[in-house]
Write an enzyme that holds these catalytic residues in place. Sequence first.
Site, PDB file in Angstrom:
ATOM      1  N   PRO A  92      43.725  38.912  33.801  1.00  0.00           N
ATOM      2  CA  PRO A  92      43.411  40.494  33.484  1.00  0.00           C
ATOM      3  C   PRO A  92      41.873  40.699  33.374  1.00  0.00           C
ATOM      4  CG  PRO A  92      45.206  39.979  31.940  1.00  0.00           C
ATOM      5  CD  PRO A  92      44.551  38.720  32.575  1.00  0.00           C
ATOM      6  N   GLU A 119      51.531  33.225  27.034  1.00  0.00           N
ATOM      7  CA  GLU A 119      50.517  34.169  26.590  1.00  0.00           C
ATOM      8  C   GLU A 119      49.009  33.948  26.974  1.00  0.00           C
ATOM      9  OE1 GLU A 119      51.138  37.076  24.469  1.00  0.00           O
ATOM     10  OE2 GLU A 119      53.102  36.359  25.093  1.00  0.00           O
ATOM     11  N   ARG A 156      45.578  36.735  56.514  1.00  0.00           N
ATOM     12  CA  ARG A 156      45.529  37.932  57.705  1.00  0.00           C
ATOM     13  C   ARG A 156      44.066  37.863  58.393  1.00  0.00           C
ATOM     14  NH1 ARG A 156      49.395  41.518  58.173  1.00  0.00           N
ATOM     15  NH2 ARG A 156      47.737  42.974  59.017  1.00  0.00           N
ATOM     16  N   ASP A 171      43.627  47.475  59.773  1.00  0.00           N
ATOM     17  CA  ASP A 171      44.359  47.697  58.614  1.00  0.00           C
ATOM     18  C   ASP A 171      43.390  48.483  57.633  1.00  0.00           C
ATOM     19  OD1 ASP A 171      46.183  46.029  59.345  1.00  0.00           O
ATOM     20  OD2 ASP A 171      45.285  43.987  58.357  1.00  0.00           O
TER      21      ASP A 171
END
Length: 256
Positions: A92, A119, A156, A171
């Site tokens: 995160p 965790e 890609r 894209d």
Amino acid sequence: MRIDLVTLFPEMFAGVFSSSIIGRAAARGILDIHYTNFRDYSADKHRHVDDSPFGGGAGMVLKPEPMYAAVRAVREESAAYEGGRCTIIFDPAGDVFTQTMAKEFSAYEQLILICGHYEGFDARIYDLADRLVSVGDFVLTGGEIPAMLLVDATARMLPGVLGDDTSAPTDSFYDGLLGYPQYTRPRSFEGRDVPDVLLSGNHAEIARWRRRMSLLATLRRRPELLERTELTEEERAFLECREYRLLPRIRRGDDP
């Protein structure tokens, strides 16, 4: 490009990486995908890879020894890629993954993707990473789904992965903007017609229309992206025009 997934659940990748564009790229040798289960590197007779945190608290924390042993084994086995390698941990606190990062990662010869669980990691594991990457402000069970996302977006960008090498630049987000509206047959459907410019055969006008539609879509839905986009004077004037400040009146895909 070589992709190494360091994960407790290599079976999670089977369907995604054996299908569609990624599956074809792997079959053609453009992608060389490897899996390492770091549980195999546990020195514990019960093959534990986690333990309770020092200082107390809920949940379990991934131990450093199995992860270090697994990543070192991958690096030794793929020593030829050392000069073009990037090791990534999904976390995160990492940089939020973007199309720009996908382009950047596609320039490496090897990506080692470390997928956590429980965790989180023992803090010493982070020393293994060159980059920390987040896929958004939400919680997932582990790093496997973010790894799938990163591999798909990055692959890609590699030559030969898409059937048409001009596909990737069209894209959304490739150039920092949302994509323009696309149409196919029938020409008329339930009272909505394909914009005339797309049927004109004038490629310069089609390109201009598509760019304007991309700018409008971005202004309406993700205006913050325009702050990072280099615009021409004509494009700035187009966006500043009084008519296009009233975006709720403009239906996506309408011809300007």
